[in-house]
Write a protein that holds these residues in place. Sequence first.
Motif, PDB file in Angstrom:
ATOM      1  N   ALA A  65       0.831  -1.207   0.000  1.00 35.06           N
ATOM      2  CA  ALA A  65       0.000   0.000   0.000  1.00 35.06           C
ATOM      3  C   ALA A  65       0.865   1.256   0.000  1.00 35.06           C
ATOM      4  CB  ALA A  65      -0.930  -0.017   1.216  1.00 35.06           C
ATOM      5  N   LEU A  66       1.961   1.237   0.760  1.00 34.48           N
ATOM      6  CA  LEU A  66       2.842   2.401   0.787  1.00 34.48           C
ATOM      7  C   LEU A  66       3.530   2.615  -0.568  1.00 34.48           C
ATOM      8  CD1 LEU A  66       4.462   1.923   4.303  1.00 34.48           C
ATOM      9  CD2 LEU A  66       2.783   3.660   3.654  1.00 34.48           C
ATOM     10  N   LEU A  67       3.983   1.519  -1.193  1.00 35.45           N
ATOM     11  CA  LEU A  67       4.657   1.644  -2.483  1.00 35.45           C
ATOM     12  C   LEU A  67       3.703   2.116  -3.576  1.00 35.45           C
ATOM     13  CD1 LEU A  67       6.889  -1.574  -2.446  1.00 35.45           C
ATOM     14  CD2 LEU A  67       7.589   0.771  -1.963  1.00 35.45           C
ATOM     15  N   ASP A  68       2.384   1.741  -3.439  1.00 34.89           N
ATOM     16  CA  ASP A  68       1.394   2.139  -4.442  1.00 34.89           C
ATOM     17  C   ASP A  68       0.889   3.562  -4.222  1.00 34.89           C
ATOM     18  OD1 ASP A  68       1.399  -0.029  -6.044  1.00 34.89           O
ATOM     19  OD2 ASP A  68      -0.247  -1.080  -5.061  1.00 34.89           O
ATOM     20  N   GLY A  69       1.165   4.132  -3.054  1.00 39.61           N
ATOM     21  CA  GLY A  69       0.618   5.447  -2.737  1.00 39.61           C
ATOM     22  C   GLY A  69       1.257   6.543  -3.554  1.00 39.61           C
ATOM     23  N   GLY A  70       0.645   7.695  -3.490  1.00 38.55           N
ATOM     24  CA  GLY A  70       1.127   8.815  -4.289  1.00 38.55           C
ATOM     25  C   GLY A  70       1.966   9.805  -3.518  1.00 38.55           C
ATOM     26  N   ARG A  71       2.256   9.519  -2.228  1.00 40.39           N
ATOM     27  CA  ARG A  71       2.993  10.484  -1.412  1.00 40.39           C
ATOM     28  C   ARG A  71       4.470  10.086  -1.305  1.00 40.39           C
ATOM     29  NH1 ARG A  71       1.967  10.496   3.702  1.00 40.39           N
ATOM     30  NH2 ARG A  71       1.022   8.419   3.771  1.00 40.39           N
ATOM     31  N   ASP A  72       5.327  11.106  -1.199  1.00 39.30           N
ATOM     32  CA  ASP A  72       6.722  10.859  -0.828  1.00 39.30           C
ATOM     33  C   ASP A  72       6.768  10.526   0.652  1.00 39.30           C
ATOM     34  OD1 ASP A  72       7.439  11.415  -3.379  1.00 39.30           O
ATOM     35  OD2 ASP A  72       8.387  13.352  -2.957  1.00 39.30           O
ATOM     36  N   LEU A  73       7.664   9.591   1.035  1.00 40.62           N
ATOM     37  CA  LEU A  73       7.763   9.137   2.417  1.00 40.62           C
ATOM     38  C   LEU A  73       9.200   9.263   2.890  1.00 40.62           C
ATOM     39  CD1 LEU A  73       5.652   5.856   2.065  1.00 40.62           C
ATOM     40  CD2 LEU A  73       4.846   8.083   2.871  1.00 40.62           C
ATOM     41  N   THR A  74       9.347   9.539   4.184  1.00 42.65           N
ATOM     42  CA  THR A  74      10.677   9.612   4.792  1.00 42.65           C
ATOM     43  C   THR A  74      10.663   8.869   6.111  1.00 42.65           C
ATOM     44  OG1 THR A  74      11.087  11.768   3.787  1.00 42.65           O
ATOM     45  CG2 THR A  74      12.494  11.143   5.644  1.00 42.65           C
ATOM     46  N   ASP A  75      11.526   7.839   6.208  1.00 41.29           N
ATOM     47  CA  ASP A  75      11.732   7.093   7.447  1.00 41.29           C
ATOM     48  C   ASP A  75      10.414   6.598   8.043  1.00 41.29           C
ATOM     49  OD1 ASP A  75      13.353   5.873   9.260  1.00 41.29           O
ATOM     50  OD2 ASP A  75      13.548   7.629  10.568  1.00 41.29           O
ATOM     51  N   LEU A  89      10.539   6.853   0.282  1.00 40.12           N
ATOM     52  CA  LEU A  89       9.964   6.734  -1.054  1.00 40.12           C
ATOM     53  C   LEU A  89       9.986   8.106  -1.712  1.00 40.12           C
ATOM     54  CD1 LEU A  89       8.503   4.855  -3.096  1.00 40.12           C
ATOM     55  CD2 LEU A  89       6.339   5.631  -2.086  1.00 40.12           C
ATOM     56  N   ARG A  90      10.490   8.154  -2.967  1.00 40.39           N
ATOM     57  CA  ARG A  90      10.562   9.417  -3.689  1.00 40.39           C
ATOM     58  C   ARG A  90      10.031   9.218  -5.099  1.00 40.39           C
ATOM     59  NH1 ARG A  90      14.557  11.859  -6.810  1.00 40.39           N
ATOM     60  NH2 ARG A  90      16.011  10.166  -6.327  1.00 40.39           N
ATOM     61  N   HIS A  91       9.150  10.139  -5.545  1.00 40.47           N
ATOM     62  CA  HIS A  91       8.603  10.106  -6.895  1.00 40.47           C
ATOM     63  C   HIS A  91       9.470  10.989  -7.789  1.00 40.47           C
ATOM     64  CE1 HIS A  91       5.269   8.619  -4.510  1.00 40.47           C
ATOM     65  NE2 HIS A  91       4.636   8.222  -5.630  1.00 40.47           N
ATOM     66  N   THR A  92      10.033  10.423  -8.826  1.00 41.46           N
ATOM     67  CA  THR A  92      10.990  11.173  -9.647  1.00 41.46           C
ATOM     68  C   THR A  92      10.312  12.191 -10.555  1.00 41.46           C
ATOM     69  OG1 THR A  92      10.913   9.427 -11.327  1.00 41.46           O
ATOM     70  CG2 THR A  92      12.634   9.274  -9.657  1.00 41.46           C
ATOM     71  N   ASP A  93       9.008  12.021 -10.836  1.00 42.37           N
ATOM     72  CA  ASP A  93       8.364  12.980 -11.737  1.00 42.37           C
ATOM     73  C   ASP A  93       8.110  14.327 -11.081  1.00 42.37           C
ATOM     74  OD1 ASP A  93       6.502  12.041 -10.020  1.00 42.37           O
ATOM     75  OD2 ASP A  93       4.963  11.592 -11.525  1.00 42.37           O
ATOM     76  N   ARG A  94       8.324  14.427  -9.762  1.00 45.63           N
ATOM     77  CA  ARG A  94       8.124  15.711  -9.083  1.00 45.63           C
ATOM     78  C   ARG A  94       9.163  16.742  -9.531  1.00 45.63           C
ATOM     79  NH1 ARG A  94       5.222  13.897  -4.488  1.00 45.63           N
ATOM     80  NH2 ARG A  94       3.753  12.391  -5.396  1.00 45.63           N
ATOM     81  N   ALA A  95      10.289  16.251 -10.002  1.00 47.65           N
ATOM     82  CA  ALA A  95      11.356  17.165 -10.441  1.00 47.65           C
ATOM     83  C   ALA A  95      11.455  17.204 -11.955  1.00 47.65           C
ATOM     84  CB  ALA A  95      12.695  16.733  -9.840  1.00 47.65           C
ATOM     85  N   ARG A 101       9.342   5.601  -9.271  1.00 45.96           N
ATOM     86  CA  ARG A 101       9.472   5.745  -7.823  1.00 45.96           C
ATOM     87  C   ARG A 101      10.747   5.026  -7.375  1.00 45.96           C
ATOM     88  NH1 ARG A 101       3.260   4.064  -6.225  1.00 45.96           N
ATOM     89  NH2 ARG A 101       2.241   5.337  -7.830  1.00 45.96           N
ATOM     90  N   ILE A 102      11.461   5.653  -6.485  1.00 47.89           N
ATOM     91  CA  ILE A 102      12.670   5.061  -5.893  1.00 47.89           C
ATOM     92  C   ILE A 102      12.400   4.846  -4.419  1.00 47.89           C
ATOM     93  CG2 ILE A 102      15.107   5.381  -5.383  1.00 47.89           C
ATOM     94  CD1 ILE A 102      15.295   7.143  -7.836  1.00 47.89           C
ATOM     95  N   ALA A 103      12.524   3.582  -3.993  1.00 46.13           N
ATOM     96  CA  ALA A 103      12.306   3.233  -2.589  1.00 46.13           C
ATOM     97  C   ALA A 103      13.598   2.704  -1.999  1.00 46.13           C
ATOM     98  CB  ALA A 103      11.200   2.189  -2.467  1.00 46.13           C
ATOM     99  N   THR A 104      13.932   3.160  -0.790  1.00 47.87           N
ATOM    100  CA  THR A 104      15.081   2.630  -0.058  1.00 47.87           C
ATOM    101  C   THR A 104      14.589   2.002   1.228  1.00 47.87           C
ATOM    102  OG1 THR A 104      15.457   4.784   0.977  1.00 47.87           O
ATOM    103  CG2 THR A 104      16.695   4.303  -1.025  1.00 47.87           C
ATOM    104  N   LEU A 105      15.188   0.858   1.581  1.00 51.85           N
ATOM    105  CA  LEU A 105      14.759   0.064   2.730  1.00 51.85           C
ATOM    106  C   LEU A 105      15.941  -0.168   3.646  1.00 51.85           C
ATOM    107  CD1 LEU A 105      12.846  -2.586   0.599  1.00 51.85           C
ATOM    108  CD2 LEU A 105      11.765  -0.780   1.938  1.00 51.85           C
ATOM    109  N   ARG A 106      15.718  -0.072   4.975  1.00 50.06           N
ATOM    110  CA  ARG A 106      16.757  -0.325   5.965  1.00 50.06           C
ATOM    111  C   ARG A 106      16.187  -1.179   7.079  1.00 50.06           C
ATOM    112  NH1 ARG A 106      16.406   4.624   4.616  1.00 50.06           N
ATOM    113  NH2 ARG A 106      15.196   5.170   6.468  1.00 50.06           N
ATOM    114  N   ASP A 107      17.022  -2.053   7.590  1.00 52.88           N
ATOM    115  CA  ASP A 107      16.602  -2.915   8.688  1.00 52.88           C
ATOM    116  C   ASP A 107      16.713  -2.114   9.983  1.00 52.88           C
ATOM    117  OD1 ASP A 107      16.126  -4.851  10.566  1.00 52.88           O
ATOM    118  OD2 ASP A 107      17.411  -6.355   9.634  1.00 52.88           O
ATOM    119  N   THR A 108      15.611  -1.808  10.610  1.00 46.40           N
ATOM    120  CA  THR A 108      15.630  -0.983  11.820  1.00 46.40           C
ATOM    121  C   THR A 108      16.236  -1.711  13.000  1.00 46.40           C
ATOM    122  OG1 THR A 108      13.374  -1.688  12.356  1.00 46.40           O
ATOM    123  CG2 THR A 108      13.621   0.335  11.078  1.00 46.40           C
ATOM    124  N   ALA A 109      16.283  -3.043  12.941  1.00 47.85           N
ATOM    125  CA  ALA A 109      16.899  -3.786  14.045  1.00 47.85           C
ATOM    126  C   ALA A 109      18.380  -3.458  14.138  1.00 47.85           C
ATOM    127  CB  ALA A 109      16.684  -5.284  13.854  1.00 47.85           C
TER     128      ALA A 109
END
Length: 698
Positions: A65-75, A89-95, A101-109
């Motif tokens: 759901a987050l990846l399909d959404g239309g909003r940029d996300l941070t942490d 999550l960053r949408h490249t068409d904004r610029a 869309r470019i998504a980066t993932l980090r293990d919070t553990a």
Amino acid sequence: MSREAHGRRPSAGAEAAVVREGLLLIDADRRLLYANDEARRLLKLPADCEGRPLRALGLPADLLALLDGGRDLTDVSVAVPGRTLGLDLRHTDRAGGPACRIATLRDTAVLADPDTARRRLELLYRAGASIGTTLDITRTCQELAAALVPAFADYACVDLCEGVLDGGEPRPARNGTMHRAALTGITAQPPLLPPGASVPVVPGTPRARAVSTGHPVVEPDLSAALDVWDDIRPGAVDAMRDEQVHTLIAAPLNVGDTMLGLATFWRARPRPAFDEEDGALAEELTTRAAVLVDNARRYTREHTMAVALQHSLLPAGLPEQQALEVASRYLPAQAGVGGDWFDVIPLSGARVALVVGDVVGHGVHAAATMGRLRTAVHTFSSLDLAPEELLGHLDALVNRLDQENPRPDGAERPITGATCLYAVYDPVTRRCSLARAGHLPPAVVHPDGHVEIPDLPAGPPLGIGQLPYETAELELPEGSRLVLYTDGLVESRSHDLDHGMKLLRAALAHPGRSPRETCDDLLDALLPTSPADDIALLVARTRALPADHVADWDVPADPAAVARVRAAVTRRLEDWGLTEQAFAAELVLSELITNAIRYASGPIRVRLLRDRALICEVWDGSATSPHLRHATDTDEGGRGLFLVAQLAERWGTRYPASGKVIWAELPIGPRYGGAPGETFEVGEALDGGEPLTPRTTP
């Protein structure tokens, strides 16, 4: 990782570098365009995930759901099976870019446990500083294995594909085997095959899966794999069971799409089993190490080629000659083959030339350049040039080669800077003529053991072309040793040139040593543990041609003198037991003396030398060189030199300080017999005289 930073504690900013990020690239149609290895690991994506719709990848609903959404996300935190991820999550068409869309993932553990992150970072840091200290493949593999024992694993081994150890391209293992290059462990005798062994890659085991997929394999429980190994080779894993080895990580050494080998890390109880985070750490380390192994492989390949080229260009053996007893050594540098060379070249008149030279640089280019210079020295020496003239011609050649083959991109270094020492020893006079082009002077060891470093004019290195070269002459008692060498023998990281020359003198100051023993003495005393430069060494002990093996006569400019000289030569050959050579010697000398009387100026002298061959020489005061040609049927002359060339093994002309010498070498042996009972009447003049007619003795 910077080696200059070794010893400093990693900064807080560097700690974040150990937190690996997954990266996803998603197009406007919700299809996955790209996923890096960390994203595949965190989300357990299938191997063929790229190009498939997100909904077909089995992703958790919240993440989808987050990846399909239309909003940029941070942490943003999102739960996936077994862990919680931080999502950006960053949408490249904004610029103004494409609708991706470019998504980066980090293990919070990992983020939540900074101590664990710090320990992993420090381990990577120490390992990175200790791996790849040399360009030796085996050493690099040993450093990789040792870097993680015991901090990460109890045992570690590195196996290479066939061809890698020799510097070649990796080849599929024959019969499913690899070459074990390194092994280390917490016990003196690890329960694994030793280095140098052929290690099977057994199908159905974790190691086989890592080889087939090209990706690391983490095996928490080795029970099944040990059973498979035991079925194929009963008893092979008894030692592993005794040591309670229970888990492994098999990480391929990949450079791009090429697999060089496989690193395997093992743990024994009571240590816990490896997990996915351990696998990520092992992958990070082996990825770095693979690049270093590949660098060492490429260096080994070039080094092997250079060694092969160098040995093919150096003399395979020393030529036969009687003037000197010679021994030689060549030792390539540990850092790479260079351009050092040596030569022993027999010359006319029983003389011998000794050559040693050094081309600046290392590698194939230096070895190839050495071959060109060595060939040039052979060519110039065949002209019987004086040492200073030969070096002058060699210097001009180097200048011409550098001008004809410029390398503005620096791909190849110019030859300028090469050095050479050329010496000619005459066993008749016991005199040695030497000239050097920027090279170190030779050492002379007198028969009583006294060592002398003659003060020879240095001359500029080859290619400078500014100053002429000078020849110096030394008179060497019989039994003296002449030592020629390159700077790698007397100069190294451990001592400077002055100290090296002192060591050289001390090692040579022993009377009665043979050339071979002298070479051994010098290498024992001066050879560094890890030579940074190659070494060429040539030791020659002088011999003198006995006085009764030399005969000479002054010849007046009178044709009638030819018969008298011929008779004297015949008597001397009878004294030497060389009556079978008398016929050929009379023919040759009659031709050469007659030509000297007719066409040259005085004084005229004839000299015979009994060496490996019978050497006939005619000296005169003219600098005109004779030329061999084919006479036509109507020519009255022109056949004499052709006859000389047919009778002699070698013949030629050399030019001493004044005049010239025409020489011919006749083999010592029964070569000139005609038909039984057949002899020839020898005329006083062959070139332009009456033709020879055979007569039969009764």
